[in-house]
Write a protein that holds these residues in place. Structure first.
Motif, PDB file in Angstrom:
ATOM      1  N   ILE A   1       0.761  -1.245  -0.009  1.00 27.42           N
ATOM      2  CA  ILE A   1      -0.123  -0.025   0.134  1.00 27.42           C
ATOM      3  C   ILE A   1       0.908   1.261   0.126  1.00 27.42           C
ATOM      4  O   ILE A   1       1.778   1.229   0.772  1.00 27.42           O
ATOM      5  CB  ILE A   1      -1.111  -0.039   1.222  1.00 27.42           C
ATOM      6  CG1 ILE A   1      -1.926  -1.279   1.296  1.00 27.42           C
ATOM      7  CG2 ILE A   1      -1.799   1.334   1.245  1.00 27.42           C
ATOM      8  CD1 ILE A   1      -2.364  -1.157   2.508  1.00 27.42           C
ATOM      9  N   ARG A   2       0.485   2.078  -1.030  1.00 32.50           N
ATOM     10  CA  ARG A   2       1.513   3.303  -0.878  1.00 32.50           C
ATOM     11  C   ARG A   2       0.700   4.598  -0.363  1.00 32.50           C
ATOM     12  O   ARG A   2      -0.491   4.638  -0.866  1.00 32.50           O
ATOM     13  CB  ARG A   2       1.695   3.404  -2.522  1.00 32.50           C
ATOM     14  CG  ARG A   2       2.795   4.888  -2.646  1.00 32.50           C
ATOM     15  CD  ARG A   2       3.010   4.976  -4.132  1.00 32.50           C
ATOM     16  NE  ARG A   2       3.662   6.421  -4.221  1.00 32.50           N
ATOM     17  CZ  ARG A   2       3.908   7.004  -5.591  1.00 32.50           C
ATOM     18  NH1 ARG A   2       3.461   6.143  -6.719  1.00 32.50           N
ATOM     19  NH2 ARG A   2       4.520   7.813  -5.239  1.00 32.50           N
ATOM     20  N   LEU A   3       1.097   5.218   0.555  1.00 31.86           N
ATOM     21  CA  LEU A   3       0.636   6.537   1.135  1.00 31.86           C
ATOM     22  C   LEU A   3       1.364   7.678   0.701  1.00 31.86           C
ATOM     23  O   LEU A   3       2.256   7.903   1.249  1.00 31.86           O
ATOM     24  CB  LEU A   3       0.497   6.414   2.669  1.00 31.86           C
ATOM     25  CG  LEU A   3      -0.432   5.250   3.178  1.00 31.86           C
ATOM     26  CD1 LEU A   3      -0.710   5.139   4.774  1.00 31.86           C
ATOM     27  CD2 LEU A   3      -1.942   5.321   2.623  1.00 31.86           C
ATOM     28  N   ILE A   4       0.829   8.346  -0.278  1.00 33.29           N
ATOM     29  CA  ILE A   4       1.428   9.571  -0.931  1.00 33.29           C
ATOM     30  C   ILE A   4       1.783  10.671   0.324  1.00 33.29           C
ATOM     31  O   ILE A   4       0.742  11.090   0.829  1.00 33.29           O
ATOM     32  CB  ILE A   4       0.910  10.104  -2.017  1.00 33.29           C
ATOM     33  CG1 ILE A   4       0.777   8.693  -3.410  1.00 33.29           C
ATOM     34  CG2 ILE A   4       1.696  11.368  -2.626  1.00 33.29           C
ATOM     35  CD1 ILE A   4       0.018   9.215  -4.471  1.00 33.29           C
ATOM     36  N   GLY A   5       3.125  10.993   0.313  1.00 33.29           N
ATOM     37  CA  GLY A   5       3.080  12.189   1.392  1.00 33.29           C
ATOM     38  C   GLY A   5       3.013  11.952   2.612  1.00 33.29           C
ATOM     39  O   GLY A   5       3.253  12.808   3.565  1.00 33.29           O
ATOM     40  N   GLN A   6       3.167  10.661   3.113  1.00 30.66           N
ATOM     41  CA  GLN A   6       2.647  10.209   4.439  1.00 30.66           C
ATOM     42  C   GLN A   6       4.239   9.662   4.855  1.00 30.66           C
ATOM     43  O   GLN A   6       4.489   9.189   6.132  1.00 30.66           O
ATOM     44  CB  GLN A   6       1.858   9.228   4.472  1.00 30.66           C
ATOM     45  CG  GLN A   6       0.482   9.547   4.195  1.00 30.66           C
ATOM     46  CD  GLN A   6       0.077  10.555   5.002  1.00 30.66           C
ATOM     47  OE1 GLN A   6      -0.257  10.549   6.328  1.00 30.66           O
ATOM     48  NE2 GLN A   6      -0.514  11.786   4.512  1.00 30.66           N
ATOM     49  N   GLY A   7       5.277   9.774   4.235  1.00 29.09           N
ATOM     50  CA  GLY A   7       6.532   9.210   4.559  1.00 29.09           C
ATOM     51  C   GLY A   7       7.454  10.184   5.288  1.00 29.09           C
ATOM     52  O   GLY A   7       6.937  11.139   5.804  1.00 29.09           O
ATOM     53  N   LYS A   8       8.781  10.118   5.468  1.00 29.01           N
ATOM     54  CA  LYS A   8       9.632  10.895   5.960  1.00 29.01           C
ATOM     55  C   LYS A   8       9.498  12.329   5.611  1.00 29.01           C
ATOM     56  O   LYS A   8       8.904  12.565   4.415  1.00 29.01           O
ATOM     57  CB  LYS A   8      11.104  10.461   5.813  1.00 29.01           C
ATOM     58  CG  LYS A   8      11.371   9.254   6.649  1.00 29.01           C
ATOM     59  CD  LYS A   8      12.981   8.945   6.411  1.00 29.01           C
ATOM     60  CE  LYS A   8      13.239   7.415   7.344  1.00 29.01           C
ATOM     61  NZ  LYS A   8      14.588   7.273   7.225  1.00 29.01           N
ATOM     62  N   ILE A   9       9.723  13.458   6.472  1.00 23.78           N
ATOM     63  CA  ILE A   9       9.888  14.646   6.024  1.00 23.78           C
ATOM     64  C   ILE A   9      11.049  14.828   5.096  1.00 23.78           C
ATOM     65  O   ILE A   9      11.872  14.440   5.085  1.00 23.78           O
ATOM     66  CB  ILE A   9       9.997  15.758   7.224  1.00 23.78           C
ATOM     67  CG1 ILE A   9       8.865  15.730   8.346  1.00 23.78           C
ATOM     68  CG2 ILE A   9      10.067  16.928   6.650  1.00 23.78           C
ATOM     69  CD1 ILE A   9       8.968  15.992   9.473  1.00 23.78           C
ATOM     70  N   GLY A  10      10.674  15.836   3.978  1.00 17.42           N
ATOM     71  CA  GLY A  10      11.439  16.095   2.959  1.00 17.42           C
ATOM     72  C   GLY A  10      12.610  16.912   3.340  1.00 17.42           C
ATOM     73  O   GLY A  10      12.737  17.601   4.136  1.00 17.42           O
ATOM     74  N   TYR A  11      13.843  16.813   2.707  1.00 21.87           N
ATOM     75  CA  TYR A  11      14.771  17.693   2.847  1.00 21.87           C
ATOM     76  C   TYR A  11      14.845  18.852   2.349  1.00 21.87           C
ATOM     77  O   TYR A  11      14.537  19.208   1.203  1.00 21.87           O
ATOM     78  CB  TYR A  11      16.145  16.553   2.180  1.00 21.87           C
ATOM     79  CG  TYR A  11      16.442  15.467   2.994  1.00 21.87           C
ATOM     80  CD1 TYR A  11      16.876  15.532   4.463  1.00 21.87           C
ATOM     81  CD2 TYR A  11      16.394  14.219   2.171  1.00 21.87           C
ATOM     82  CE1 TYR A  11      17.327  14.075   4.727  1.00 21.87           C
ATOM     83  CE2 TYR A  11      16.475  13.241   2.910  1.00 21.87           C
ATOM     84  CZ  TYR A  11      16.898  13.047   3.827  1.00 21.87           C
ATOM     85  OH  TYR A  11      17.591  11.935   4.784  1.00 21.87           O
ATOM     86  N   ASN A  12      15.364  19.858   3.089  1.00 21.23           N
ATOM     87  CA  ASN A  12      15.466  21.469   2.692  1.00 21.23           C
ATOM     88  C   ASN A  12      14.129  21.923   2.149  1.00 21.23           C
ATOM     89  O   ASN A  12      14.192  22.468   0.976  1.00 21.23           O
ATOM     90  CB  ASN A  12      16.753  21.540   1.493  1.00 21.23           C
ATOM     91  CG  ASN A  12      18.144  21.095   1.967  1.00 21.23           C
ATOM     92  OD1 ASN A  12      18.281  21.456   3.193  1.00 21.23           O
ATOM     93  ND2 ASN A  12      18.976  20.502   1.248  1.00 21.23           N
ATOM     94  N   GLY A  13      13.086  21.565   2.631  1.00 15.08           N
ATOM     95  CA  GLY A  13      11.843  22.255   2.312  1.00 15.08           C
ATOM     96  C   GLY A  13      11.218  21.398   1.275  1.00 15.08           C
ATOM     97  O   GLY A  13      10.015  21.679   0.836  1.00 15.08           O
TER      98      GLY A  13
END
Length: 129
Positions: A1-13
């Protein structure tokens, strides 16, 4: 199952990564799952296998009445379409029943006499068939 945008916080904004969830279905004594198809054993008596019968087979969400043709052998498969596991799109795999003929370990006197009579009159020899 893929949850878009629910993973680790992005680097440098940058935007968050996606979260992937892997589900592993545990094996069970009654069914084996291969893809979306389910496999189960169908135990029959020698007379049921020789003469054919109608049996109830337990599926994952209901009981299915199936016809077993006369002369079926151990290892043969009966396929029941659309009674397997559900995929993510609402479709279902198949349920396959693998026939296993079970011979009784103990016989009554009458059963023993009938088997002996059958042995006398039968011309069937599986070693020459």
């Amino acid at each position: 199952i893929r949850l878009i945008g629910q993973g680790k916080i992005g680097y440098n904004g940058g935007k968050n990564g996606d979260l992937f969830i892997r589900i592993q279905i545990e094996a069970n004594k009654k069914f084996e799952l291969i893809g979306y198809d389910l496999y189960t054993s169908l135990y029959l008596t020698p007379s049921e296998a020789a003469l054919g019968t109608r049996v109830n087979l337990e599926g994952i969400d209901d009981t299915i009445s199936i016809f077993v043709p006369a002369g079926i052998a151990s290892g043969e498969k009966l396929k029941i379409p659309q009674k397997g596991y559900k995929d993510g799109k609402g479709e279902r795999g198949d349920l396959t029943a693998i026939v296993k003929i079970v011979v009784p370990k103990e016989l009554t006197n009458e059963e023993k006499k009938l088997y002996e009579k059958l042995k006398e009159i039968s011309k069937f020899n599986p070693r020459t068939a």
